[in-house]
Design an enzyme around this catalytic site. Structure first.
Site, mmCIF file in Angstrom:
data_model
loop_
_atom_site.group_PDB
_atom_site.id
_atom_site.type_symbol
_atom_site.label_atom_id
_atom_site.label_comp_id
_atom_site.label_asym_id
_atom_site.label_seq_id
_atom_site.Cartn_x
_atom_site.Cartn_y
_atom_site.Cartn_z
ATOM 1 N N ASP A 1 -2.702 9.200 7.588
ATOM 2 C CA ASP A 1 -1.870 8.146 6.999
ATOM 3 C C ASP A 1 -0.479 8.664 6.678
ATOM 4 O O ASP A 1 0.492 7.900 6.672
ATOM 5 C CB ASP A 1 -2.537 7.566 5.762
ATOM 6 N N LYS B 1 -7.862 8.983 5.094
ATOM 7 C CA LYS B 1 -8.946 8.276 4.399
ATOM 8 C C LYS B 1 -9.786 9.222 3.544
ATOM 9 O O LYS B 1 -10.105 10.330 3.960
ATOM 10 C CB LYS B 1 -9.824 7.594 5.459
ATOM 11 N N GLN C 1 -15.327 1.648 7.389
ATOM 12 C CA GLN C 1 -14.586 1.485 8.636
ATOM 13 C C GLN C 1 -15.260 2.190 9.815
ATOM 14 O O GLN C 1 -15.119 1.767 10.961
ATOM 15 C CB GLN C 1 -13.145 2.024 8.482
ATOM 16 N N ARG D 1 0.868 -1.191 0.000
ATOM 17 C CA ARG D 1 0.000 0.000 0.000
ATOM 18 C C ARG D 1 0.904 1.240 0.000
ATOM 19 O O ARG D 1 1.842 1.331 0.795
ATOM 20 C CB ARG D 1 -0.936 0.001 1.229
#
Lengths: 347, 347
Positions: free
Chosen positions: B232, B243, B191, B87
């Site tokens: 992130d 996100k 999520q 990722r």
């Protein structure tokens, strides 16, 4: 395919909760069956609600058994109350009920009944015509090669054919312009994923589906040339009540200098409400949030909120596209002018 | 319950794709099983990715068969490359791989292997400690009676326990403050609905689930006192990759004068990228958008976009809460100071 069809002793609609998986048609043979279908969102979209409510009044009137003219009108009024109690935000529903009550004139019951059907047909024809004119006018704002972001479904399914926001897209495509649509899925009820993506795919208009979380990303990365959405009610000052999430997009469009257009017939403009703060916002079942297409996505017992609409203040609205012209600030004067309304309870 | 657990010859994780319906634990017995689990988002969240990647390096090192020290290190490097290729956005993954490679020192292979396990344990302990300190510091921003909006899951499941954004909420609750959380569902992978609502429900912290379309509505109606999200990757200028949908909320918060806080350990700050424009944004499968929990929601054949992250420019960020202090503008100097990093490739 028509969203709503009058068939003398019943009203035929396509069940929008079953799309795009299945094309199921419902035959509603009483006004209260129509009220239930509206509540369950088997038919939705402000102009479509006006049309189906008008036909439901006409249908209900066929069954009224009354000794006197007064009793007939009192029963018609009660039918209107049942229909008006289904959903509080879109103004077209209330306006249609009022128009049908006002149209209940004539020498005999038969004459009144026939007049009601005529008025419902007129509303349908007016909306269809408004869609076409709005499309033709609005298409001038869409340039060849544009990518247009839309939210929810303001297409043929939200009216009787053609559409408001999607009518603008369709008209631009008919003029030979290449238009690509970004459609938000529109949680909770996914009208964008289920209805808008379906309508556009059927016609071969290129469409990219995105989650509602992605609007800002694409608006900020210069992928979107303009936003076009519909409306459920427009206040006298130009504030727009529309599907929840519209306000998010309007603010993000303004922040990124992307024009934000609202395509709506003048039947959606309600000069009796001064601003968006006065527009009632429907709160729907939390299960629409905790479940998707019947599948539970949240742990049992979790509380959820579910306002079905939000209000976009007029300062974020670049222009409102109506069948009588495209208007911008100052909205108060211009909306009054194009509607010919003078304010007061539902104009 | 720990998100990641080292068990000598395997790594135990909770499968986050199965929550909240089922609590399934996976025992990953090779580094490539970890790589697959990361790609499939069975484990996610920037700090958790760093921890699991570190243990995967240590696990992979147990199996390396090499004649020479150089060959051992070359194989360890290849393991790191496989993990780093899973990722692209969260920086913790890359930093953990680099730290483990740097820790591969010692006289014997046994010593190197044990050193790698030690370094992975250190990363885990540092993250756990950072969460606690961030929580204690950040809780000072939360007043008694606050309603906090959060996005995605920046909770225990995104780290190893406690959480970043939810760590701040937990610390405030531990201080006796009454806190209500509004959690966005966070499409496409939900999520918020699946993980954040579950974590908070388990602890009895009041939570209201909302669709991503509803953030603007509640921010504009004075229902939210502040926003707290995770990150992130944070660039040197304070731009925050998080996100998809975070940017939407940041702009809407600014527009409504609601403070927007980012809670992230300094391990998430990457001074080697000058601004958010340099942070790679992962594009995931369109099926995550066209389907929800395996159920198709869009007509077959419809194209969908699926960027997994967006970038929030630092001008929308009221403050960044780290374990070393809460910093605001000017971010360039202040982030350099609290990280002790000097820029350059992954610091």
């Amino acid at each position: 395919m028509k969203t709503v069809e009058w068939a003398e002793d019943k009203i035929r609609i396509i069940d929008q909760t079953r799309l795009p998986g299945e094309q199921v048609f419902l035959e509603l043979d009483s006004y209260d069956a129509v009220a239930v279908a509206i509540k369950e969102m088997r038919i939705r979209g402000a102009p479509a609600l006006g049309i189906v409510a008008a036909y439901a009044m006409a249908l209900g009137a066929q069954r009224i058994e009354a000794e006197t003219r007064e009793e007939f009108l009192a029963q018609l009024h009660r039918i209107g109350e049942v229909l008006a109690a289904t959903r509080p935000t879109a103004v077209n529903l209330f306006r249609a009920v009022e128009r049908l009550e006002a149209a209940a004139v004539g020498e005999s019951v038969a004459e009144i009944r026939s007049g009601l059907i005529g008025e419902a047909r007129r509303i349908e024809a007016e909306e269809a015509e408004a869609n076409r004119r709005m499309g033709a006018l609005g298409a001038g704002l869409i340039e060849d090669g544009f990518t247009v972001l839309t939210h929810c479904n303001a297409g043929a399914l939200a009216t009787v054919s053609y559409g408001t926001a999607l009518g603008v897209v369709r008209a631009a495509v008919e003029q030979g312009k290449r238009v690509h649509v970004f459609a938000t899925e529109t949680r909770p009820l996914l009208q964008g994923a289920r209805l808008t993506a379906w309508e556009l795919s059927q016609e071969g208009i290129p469409v990219t589906l995105i989650a509602d979380t992605m609007t800002g990303h694409f608006l900020s990365r210069e992928r979107i040339n303009c936003v076009v959405v519909g409306a459920d009610r427009i206040a006298a000052n130009g504030d727009v009540a529309n599907k929840i999430g519209t306000y998010n997009i309007a603010v993000l469009a303004a922040e990124n200098s992307v024009p934000f257009y609202v395509a709506a017939p003048t039947s959606t403009i309600d000069l009796s409400v001064a601003s968006g703060a006065e527009i009632p916002i429907e709160e729907r079942s939390p299960e629409e949030v905790t479940h998707i297409q019947g599948v539970r996505i949240a742990p049992p017992g979790v509380e959820a909120a579910n306002p079905a609409f939000d209000v976009t203040p007029h300062r974020y609205v670049s222009a409102i596209i109506t069948e009588n012209g495209i208007v911008g600030e100052p909205y108060v004067e211009r909306l009054r002018k194009i509607t010919g309304q003078r304010g007061g309870r539902h104009g």
